[in-house]
Design a protein around this motif. Structure first.
Motif, mmCIF file in Angstrom:
data_model
loop_
_atom_site.group_PDB
_atom_site.id
_atom_site.type_symbol
_atom_site.label_atom_id
_atom_site.label_comp_id
_atom_site.label_asym_id
_atom_site.label_seq_id
_atom_site.Cartn_x
_atom_site.Cartn_y
_atom_site.Cartn_z
ATOM 1 N N VAL A 89 0.846 -1.199 0.000
ATOM 2 C CA VAL A 89 0.000 0.000 0.000
ATOM 3 C C VAL A 89 0.880 1.248 0.000
ATOM 4 C CG1 VAL A 89 -1.624 1.358 1.383
ATOM 5 C CG2 VAL A 89 -2.021 -1.091 1.033
ATOM 6 N N LEU A 90 1.929 1.252 0.825
ATOM 7 C CA LEU A 90 2.833 2.405 0.859
ATOM 8 C C LEU A 90 3.497 2.609 -0.504
ATOM 9 C CD1 LEU A 90 4.493 1.837 4.354
ATOM 10 C CD2 LEU A 90 2.782 3.562 3.757
ATOM 11 N N GLY A 91 3.890 1.516 -1.155
ATOM 12 C CA GLY A 91 4.501 1.614 -2.482
ATOM 13 C C GLY A 91 3.529 2.138 -3.522
ATOM 14 N N ILE A 92 2.279 1.683 -3.457
ATOM 15 C CA ILE A 92 1.246 2.168 -4.381
ATOM 16 C C ILE A 92 1.017 3.662 -4.153
ATOM 17 C CG2 ILE A 92 -1.225 2.027 -4.937
ATOM 18 C CD1 ILE A 92 -0.947 -1.052 -4.259
ATOM 19 N N ARG A 115 -8.804 -1.596 -19.237
ATOM 20 C CA ARG A 115 -8.857 -2.794 -20.075
ATOM 21 C C ARG A 115 -7.522 -3.517 -20.166
ATOM 22 N NH1 ARG A 115 -11.818 -0.344 -25.220
ATOM 23 N NH2 ARG A 115 -10.547 1.389 -24.560
ATOM 24 N N GLY A 116 -6.439 -2.820 -19.910
ATOM 25 C CA GLY A 116 -5.117 -3.426 -20.069
ATOM 26 C C GLY A 116 -4.794 -4.403 -18.958
ATOM 27 N N LEU A 117 -3.786 -5.218 -19.235
ATOM 28 C CA LEU A 117 -3.305 -6.131 -18.205
ATOM 29 C C LEU A 117 -2.688 -5.309 -17.093
ATOM 30 C CD1 LEU A 117 -1.635 -8.882 -20.374
ATOM 31 C CD2 LEU A 117 -3.796 -9.038 -19.160
ATOM 32 N N PRO A 118 -2.821 -5.639 -15.884
ATOM 33 C CA PRO A 118 -3.437 -6.836 -15.309
ATOM 34 C C PRO A 118 -4.900 -6.632 -14.925
ATOM 35 C CG PRO A 118 -2.310 -5.668 -13.587
ATOM 36 C CD PRO A 118 -2.119 -4.856 -14.861
ATOM 37 N N GLN A 133 -2.767 -10.928 -1.452
ATOM 38 C CA GLN A 133 -1.526 -10.167 -1.546
ATOM 39 C C GLN A 133 -1.172 -9.956 -3.019
ATOM 40 O OE1 GLN A 133 2.666 -11.268 -0.239
ATOM 41 N NE2 GLN A 133 1.604 -11.065 1.728
ATOM 42 N N ASP A 134 -1.526 -10.939 -3.856
ATOM 43 C CA ASP A 134 -1.263 -10.834 -5.298
ATOM 44 C C ASP A 134 -1.918 -9.604 -5.914
ATOM 45 O OD1 ASP A 134 0.436 -12.903 -5.832
ATOM 46 O OD2 ASP A 134 -1.107 -14.244 -6.633
ATOM 47 N N GLY A 135 -3.164 -9.319 -5.530
ATOM 48 C CA GLY A 135 -3.851 -8.153 -6.084
ATOM 49 C C GLY A 135 -3.116 -6.870 -5.778
ATOM 50 N N LEU A 136 -2.671 -6.742 -4.542
ATOM 51 C CA LEU A 136 -1.896 -5.558 -4.154
ATOM 52 C C LEU A 136 -0.591 -5.478 -4.943
ATOM 53 C CD1 LEU A 136 -2.368 -5.813 -0.303
ATOM 54 C CD2 LEU A 136 -3.078 -3.875 -1.716
ATOM 55 N N MET A 137 0.099 -6.600 -5.046
ATOM 56 C CA MET A 137 1.399 -6.597 -5.714
ATOM 57 C C MET A 137 1.275 -6.364 -7.219
ATOM 58 S SD MET A 137 3.436 -6.575 -3.292
ATOM 59 C CE MET A 137 4.891 -6.520 -4.328
ATOM 60 N N LEU A 138 0.191 -6.819 -7.836
ATOM 61 C CA LEU A 138 -0.011 -6.554 -9.264
ATOM 62 C C LEU A 138 -0.128 -5.049 -9.510
ATOM 63 C CD1 LEU A 138 -2.499 -9.366 -10.305
ATOM 64 C CD2 LEU A 138 -0.216 -8.985 -11.242
ATOM 65 N N VAL A 139 -0.908 -4.370 -8.682
ATOM 66 C CA VAL A 139 -1.062 -2.918 -8.836
ATOM 67 C C VAL A 139 0.265 -2.227 -8.557
ATOM 68 C CG1 VAL A 139 -2.260 -0.853 -8.002
ATOM 69 C CG2 VAL A 139 -3.528 -2.994 -8.321
ATOM 70 N N ARG A 140 0.960 -2.652 -7.521
ATOM 71 C CA ARG A 140 2.237 -2.020 -7.196
ATOM 72 C C ARG A 140 3.250 -2.212 -8.327
ATOM 73 N NH1 ARG A 140 6.123 -1.961 -1.908
ATOM 74 N NH2 ARG A 140 7.689 -0.669 -2.911
ATOM 75 N N ARG A 141 3.360 -3.422 -8.839
ATOM 76 C CA ARG A 141 4.310 -3.673 -9.938
ATOM 77 C C ARG A 141 3.935 -2.886 -11.186
ATOM 78 N NH1 ARG A 141 3.455 -9.268 -8.731
ATOM 79 N NH2 ARG A 141 4.822 -9.808 -7.032
ATOM 80 N N TYR A 142 2.642 -2.806 -11.478
ATOM 81 C CA TYR A 142 2.185 -2.041 -12.635
ATOM 82 C C TYR A 142 2.613 -0.577 -12.511
ATOM 83 C CZ TYR A 142 -0.850 -0.014 -16.172
ATOM 84 O OH TYR A 142 -1.323 0.671 -17.262
ATOM 85 N N LEU A 143 2.344 0.010 -11.341
ATOM 86 C CA LEU A 143 2.705 1.412 -11.132
ATOM 87 C C LEU A 143 4.214 1.615 -11.150
ATOM 88 C CD1 LEU A 143 0.073 2.363 -8.431
ATOM 89 C CD2 LEU A 143 0.173 3.211 -10.784
#
Length: 171
Positions: A89-92, A115-118, A133-143
């Protein structure tokens, strides 16, 4: 000349070992981490259900006990899983503050379907509040990738996300 011996905790990069996240370290990080999470959750307008999901579905009574203790400055010790979720969350939050000049722009991005991945038609906040935890990490990695330039290139058929000085344009 002999090379110095590498101690057990010496790593070429900052890698956390299990000893680095032992009870004393978790206790030191838990109060400030939870207080930071609460401030961000307030900014993002997360309701109780979403806050509990982001934290991995602790019981309401445990959650409110931790919140009370953290706000009073009392010691708490959260699980490693919960601290990792708070770290995401802090990273996002940090990435959003870098990518968007205004907080309301970041909130629009978080709550708008993409519409884009993920995302596959979901809003980023939906992934973040899925309870995994995967949902959080997907958003963090995307950003993080977007900040680095690799997620800003549109793919055919994808929503194009452009940040300007005053607005967010979805095209």
């Amino acid at each position: 000349m002999a090379e110095p011996a590498i101690k057990k905790h010496d790593h070429p990069v900052d890698v956390l070992s299990p000893q680095d996240m032992g009870p004393a370290h978790r206790k030191r990080l838990s109060g400030p981490g939870l207080r930071s999470f609460l401030a961000i959750a307030d900014q993002w307008k997360l309701n109780e259900k979403d806050r509990l999901a982001v934290l991995g579905h602790p019981s309401r009574s445990a959650y409110y006990n931790w919140v009370r203790k953290a706000q009073d400055g009392d010691d708490i010790s959260l699980s490693l899983d919960m601290l990792l979720r708070i770290s995401a969350v802090l990273g996002i939050h940090k990435a959003l503050s870098i990518l968007f000049q205004k907080q309301d722009q970041a909130l629009v991005w978080l709550s708008s379907p993409h519409r884009g991945l993920p995302f596959s038609g979901q809003a980023p906040v939906d992934l973040m509040t899925s309870g995994t935890q995967d949902g959080l990490m997907l958003v963090r990695r995307y950003l993080d990738a977007w900040r680095g330039g690799s997620a800003s290139m549109p793919v055919a058929g994808e929503v194009i996300e452009t940040v300007t000085r005053d607005t967010v344009v979805f095209g």
